[in-house]
Scaffold this motif. Structure first.
Motif: not given
Length: 550
Positions: A203-204, A306-308, A316-318, A322-326
């Motif tokens: 994250d970040g 990351l952009h891909d 919108e961001d990393v 991470i939420k999608i991965k979870e």
């Protein structure tokens, strides 16, 4: 029991108010006098749908109100379930408005029709030709047998466990459906998850990497500018530090002369200290700044990854990645663990089946034990009612399926004639025979369960005087433990009542209206004599009426 009935502006009734007692009540009246209107009014109290045609005067509302003493009916639980206000003396009111809308109230609180229908079924049982057809229905036949079998409590437990069983089956079906869909998506979800796992998301990190990329990608220009800055700071001739040092020394000499000069000295000294910090940081940045093509390539590759991924998953961001991965981890995990969940659910269902089978067996055995008694009582009563050769063949057989009331299939067959073939009731019994069978059944049920107030609508139609006398005796016997009404045309039955009401029509100001009145003893003599011999009563008819009443 029904203690009072008030009807206003309904069909041919202007206004009717009558009080009822317990025991056996008789209702008589000429054909067309309006007995069906009375039943129609009661049916509205029990939750029947109303319509505008019920209004006698369509400009006024119709009000039907009945009072019941429910203290002996054990109905508090039902009142609580339906959210009704409980009173021992419960008042039910129906109103039909000129607009055609109707309203229902229990103890002055508005209620819906479905709740009123449920309560009504526990208050009055109106026997009609339509209800006689219930005899041919499996559900009603099971209720008869289960009353004698005392299956109430075990049936409640069975139905509770059946509800659990069906819920487990539904959950298993959902798991199997989910598994079928999940298998299709599992490989794709696993591929997406692996992409995100391999990206080592932090994250970040996107902002950090973008900053590092800008530095590495512009290393030469940064070096050149830092070098220029270093020179401007450190040059002995024109450098900022050398100049500020000289300026400091000059104001130091003046600082003792005035506070103004001392203030200027302090400000220059602070600037020099700050400039020394800037010089040290520029020097450190220069020393730590080296071109690193390999690192630049790594950062550029990570940024592209990351952009891909963000574009692919519309993130919108990393942190969103991470939420999608979870979420994908959970989907993949659930899919991989579904077999365990399905196996566990199947074991729960098997365990529930064991419980249900045990309860169904108890229900079955109780029914088998009760059937001979039911058969004997039915045949004995029907013999008294002129059906000496009536026979029943009743049996239950366990099936593989779980039904709402056990696992039994019921065979409830009847033969009216000696040596005749057994057949289903609706095929083997005439309408008159069905009525007598229904009366026999109701009289038996009254011994085993708390029946509500019961009203028989001409159940004695088409039977002879002697048989009607027996039917009257049965209803009189039933009235010892419950409130019984019967609408009858037969004097033998009418004479047995504890109370006698007459429905009649009269024309008032060229308008026909129906009313109901309770008869005293002398009026009963006249009414029964007329039932025996017609309007022109003979002395023998009056004598016979008195004899019947006595």
């Amino acid at each position: 029991m029904l203690t009072s009935l008030s009807i206003k502006n309904y069909a041919l009734i202007d206004k009717l108010q009558v009080e009822f007692n317990n025991g056996f009540s008789i209702i008589t009246g000429e054909t067309g006098a309006g007995k069906s209107i009375l039943l129609g009014g009661l049916s509205l109290i029990l939750g029947k749908r109303a319509d505008l045609s019920s209004l006698k005067d369509e400009t006024q509302k119709c009000i039907i109100e009945a009072t019941f003493n429910v203290s002996d009916y054990k109905l508090k639980a039902l009142f609580e379930e339906e959210d009704f206000d409980y009173e021992d003396q419960t008042i039910i009111r129906r109103e039909i408005l000129p607009s055609g809308k109707s309203r229902a109230f229990v103890n002055d609180s508005p209620v819906n029709l479905s709740g009123l229908q449920r309560l009504g079924a526990s208050l009055i049982d109106i026997h009609s030709q339509h209800q006689t057809l219930q005899l041919t229905d499996d559900t009603f036949q099971f209720q008869i047998i289960d009353a004698l079998a005392k299956n109430d409590s075990v049936l409640v437990t069975y139905q509770q466990e059946l509800k659990v069983y069906k819920k487990l089956q539904k959950e298993l079906k959902e798991l199997l459906n989910f598994q079928a869909e999940a298998i299709k998506e599992h490989d794709y979800n696993s591929f997406l998850l692996n992409e995100l796992v391999e990206a080592n998301l932090v994250d970040g990190e996107l902002e950090t990497l973008e900053s590092e990329y800008e530095t590495l990608n512009n290393i030469e220009g940064i070096k050149e500018n830092l070098s220029e800055a270093y020179h401007l700071l450190s040059d002995e001739q024109i450098g900022a530090i050398s100049t500020l040092t000289s300026l400091k020394n000059t104001f130091q000499k003046l600082s003792g002369l005035s506070s103004k000069y001392e203030d200027l000295f302090n400000r220059v000294n602070s600037s020099l200290i700050e400039m020394d910090d800037v010089y040290s940081e520029v020097n450190a940045l220069q020393e730590g700044l080296d071109a690193d093509p390999k690192r630049l390539e790594e950062v550029d590759s990570k940024l592209k990854t990351l952009h891909d991924l963000m574009q692919k998953h519309v993130a919108e961001d990393v942190s969103e990645l991470i939420k999608i991965k979870e979420a994908l981890e959970e989907k993949v995990s659930v899919t991989e663990n579904l077999e365990d969940s399905i196996s566990k659910k199947e074991n729960e269902i098997a365990s529930q089946e064991v419980k249900l089978n045990g309860l169904a067996k108890t229900i079955h055995e109780n029914r088998e034990a009760a059937i001979p008694d039911l058969k004997q009582q039915l045949e004995a009563i029907l013999s008294e009612l002129g059906m000496a050769n009536a026979q029943f063949s009743i049996s239950v057989s366990l099936q593989d399926s779980f039904f709402s009331n056990g696992k039994d299939e019921l065979s409830f067959l009847f033969s009216a004639n000696k040596g005749g073939n057994f057949n289903e009731l609706k095929k083997a019994a005439s309408g008159g025979e069905l009525s007598r069978i229904m009366l026999a059944i109701k009289s038996i049920l009254a011994k085993y369960i708390q029946l509500p107030t019961i009203m028989f609508d001409e159940i004695d139609t088409g039977v002879s005087g002697e048989i009607s006398n027996k039917m009257g005796d049965i209803m009189l016997q039933m009235s010892k433990t419950m409130q019984v009404f019967t609408i009858t045309h037969l004097p033998q039955v009418a004479a047995k009542g504890h109370s006698h009401f007459k429905v009649y029509k009269e024309d008032v100001n060229n308008v026909t209206r129906t009313d109901l009145v309770q008869l005293n003893h002398d009026e009963r003599v006249v009414e029964i004599a007329q039932m025996l011999g017609g309007i022109e009563m003979s002395s023998s008819a009056i004598a016979h009426a008195k004899e019947l009443l006595n």
